[in-house]
Design a protein around this motif. Sequence first.
Motif, PDB file in Angstrom:
ATOM      1  N   ALA A 149      33.344  43.826  43.415  1.00 62.16           N
ATOM      2  CA  ALA A 149      34.391  44.040  42.418  1.00 62.16           C
ATOM      3  C   ALA A 149      35.336  45.105  42.939  1.00 62.16           C
ATOM      4  O   ALA A 149      34.923  46.225  43.237  1.00 62.16           O
ATOM      5  CB  ALA A 149      33.765  44.475  41.107  1.00 62.16           C
ATOM      6  N   THR A 150      36.596  44.766  43.062  1.00 58.91           N
ATOM      7  CA  THR A 150      37.558  45.709  43.639  1.00 58.91           C
ATOM      8  C   THR A 150      38.034  46.726  42.613  1.00 58.91           C
ATOM      9  O   THR A 150      38.462  47.812  42.968  1.00 58.91           O
ATOM     10  CB  THR A 150      38.785  44.960  44.170  1.00 58.91           C
ATOM     11  OG1 THR A 150      39.347  44.223  43.078  1.00 58.91           O
ATOM     12  CG2 THR A 150      38.407  44.024  45.288  1.00 58.91           C
ATOM     13  N   GLY A 151      37.966  46.348  41.348  1.00 63.22           N
ATOM     14  CA  GLY A 151      38.431  47.261  40.312  1.00 63.22           C
ATOM     15  C   GLY A 151      39.945  47.392  40.320  1.00 63.22           C
ATOM     16  O   GLY A 151      40.503  48.247  39.646  1.00 63.22           O
ATOM     17  N   GLY A 152      40.628  46.578  41.066  1.00 64.28           N
ATOM     18  CA  GLY A 152      42.091  46.614  41.127  1.00 64.28           C
ATOM     19  C   GLY A 152      42.696  46.000  39.883  1.00 64.28           C
ATOM     20  O   GLY A 152      41.993  45.760  38.907  1.00 64.28           O
ATOM     21  N   PRO A 153      43.987  45.769  39.917  1.00 65.46           N
ATOM     22  CA  PRO A 153      44.633  45.159  38.755  1.00 65.46           C
ATOM     23  C   PRO A 153      44.060  43.753  38.503  1.00 65.46           C
ATOM     24  O   PRO A 153      43.664  43.080  39.454  1.00 65.46           O
ATOM     25  CB  PRO A 153      46.110  45.094  39.170  1.00 65.46           C
ATOM     26  CG  PRO A 153      46.114  45.206  40.665  1.00 65.46           C
ATOM     27  CD  PRO A 153      44.904  46.000  41.028  1.00 65.46           C
ATOM     28  N   ALA A 154      44.006  43.391  37.235  1.00 68.88           N
ATOM     29  CA  ALA A 154      43.423  42.090  36.898  1.00 68.88           C
ATOM     30  C   ALA A 154      44.210  40.977  37.578  1.00 68.88           C
ATOM     31  O   ALA A 154      45.423  40.932  37.510  1.00 68.88           O
ATOM     32  CB  ALA A 154      43.432  41.903  35.393  1.00 68.88           C
ATOM     33  N   THR A 155      43.492  40.120  38.260  1.00 71.42           N
ATOM     34  CA  THR A 155      44.130  38.922  38.822  1.00 71.42           C
ATOM     35  C   THR A 155      43.486  37.728  38.157  1.00 71.42           C
ATOM     36  O   THR A 155      43.162  36.751  38.771  1.00 71.42           O
ATOM     37  CB  THR A 155      43.921  38.833  40.337  1.00 71.42           C
ATOM     38  OG1 THR A 155      42.515  38.919  40.589  1.00 71.42           O
ATOM     39  CG2 THR A 155      44.630  39.941  41.058  1.00 71.42           C
TER      40      THR A 155
END
Lengths: 277, 340
Positions: free
Chosen positions: B15-21
Amino acid sequence: MSIANVSLARRAWSIRRHALRMAEVQGQGYIGQALGAADLLAASYFHALNFHADDPDWEGRDRFLLSIGHYAIALYAALIEAGVLPEDEIGTYGMDDSRMPMSGMAAYTPGMEITGGSLGHGLGIAVGVGLALRAKKNPAFVYNMMSDGELGEGSTWEAAMAASHHCLGNLICLVDFNNQQADGHSKDMMSSEPVDQKFEAFGWYAQRVDGNDIKALTKAFDAAKTLKDDRPRVIICDTKMCKGVPFLEEREITHFVRVAPEEWASAIAHLDGEAPA
Amino acid sequence: MTLSRRKSKYEARVATGGPATSAMIASLEAEGYETVAAPFGHALVDIAKSNRKIVGLTADLSKYTDLHVFAEAFPDRFFQMGMAEQSMFSAAAGLAREGFKPFATTYAVFASRRAYDFICMAIAEEALPVKIVCALPGLTTGYGPSHQATEDLAIFRGLPNLTIIDPCDATEIAQATRAIAASPGPVYMRLLRGQVPDVLGPLGYQFQMGKAQFVRRGGDATVVAAGFMTMRALDAAKVLAAEAIEISVLHSPTIKPLDEKTILTAAANANLLVTAENHTIIGGLGEAVAGACMREGVHPRFRQIALPDEFLDAGALPTLHDQYRVSVKAMVEQIRGWLT
């Protein structure tokens, strides 16, 4: 497979918690269905099913077909609890390249037997799997988990007739009857009642239970598995959408429950306050 | 599914935890356009006020095809058929036989794949005026192949008698709804639902059944487009214009019968002819245009912008539109590449 020392109530609680955490990642999801079906999945994976968590393709496993692709979040939660999927992938749910896409697909996820989501397909596939298991002299059962909405599809009843015609005593169909479809209450969309009598008329051994009562569920699974004749078996499970999180249970329930960002934490906190042994 | 996908299911992800894609991002990227809510539903209500023969049917998807607007306005003329697409289209045929004009809605996958034989025999073969209006055409959802109708045009183009419309935007959906309500035969119309961008309204566009129309003129290439790919083509044209590349955009919302006259004239005069469609490269607008050109001896330099002949991935729509080369950026790159 019965796993010692953890109660089914605790398993169901964990499944709910995993599902809430996944839905929180996206801020939305089919959480009403997942919370409602958690007890049924706990009873399936930790009482009824025979499987190897470290070898999801083991030939001797009971096959569990998820016809309702949008319930994937619920099955991922169960597969995480069963040790088939790693808990630390919860944060990838529904993201690009995740092994846990929004709609369940066989190619993406260990333990996901079929690509569901075009509804009304699972029971027909289960008939084929049941015929194959018998031909291979494999004593495993095939389970098909479907929704009450899928009772509207003609293909469901074609398969129901075929299962009975071919005497598939190795087929156990689970109907999650939450009385909720995309456009409204199932009974207002296309009434399927009396469901148990319809299955009986099609030559099935039918049971109808409270799908949020784990004792009733395990008893029904035992009866289905030990029945001495070759009728296909169906367990119709009346469930409550959003079960286990009272403030969501009381909300005007829809197919796609709207939950405000701050409410995910409250929902998880509520569960944490009621953790069973 | 692709074989690589089947293999990679045993590879752990992080899980990158970046912006939701997220696959939940269901709306089209349509920057700079006003949007209109439920244009189909509101147009149908408007038409139905003066046409008592119009009735609506859905297979448990009124809320997701904007037909709920009609259901609320005309509850006595709305039939909820449950999750049973074959039954719904058969019933629509029955209503049409008795003089009604049924608008039957579901998702494009379910109409084209599941109910095909019923649409073929009960509706098309008898040329009954059933209007089949379907959401999630082509690649307009990130849910994967169960919901992505990437081959619906190919399937339905093979049906005699059936008119096929792929509208671009809210303006055209409203205009086309009126036009198909007035037409005597069966129609399959692709639908954009919910908040739908308005692209053609400001251009003073008026839909005409069976007609392709230029919505932009330029001499370097001609793009024949349908559906939201016309919006993409117009957006790509603006980017290319800044590089002194001028393209024509010929919008052809009627996929069948194709406006061959207009398209062939455009093709004969084109330096480069490009088709752009929200559909697999097989059997849609591109091959329809190519076939017409070949039959009539018109041989432009020809390229197709379309989805690949694959079961597509699940994921977020913006990611998928880039990946499968139907985003504005991907269109610009492809057209620029063909011209240089």
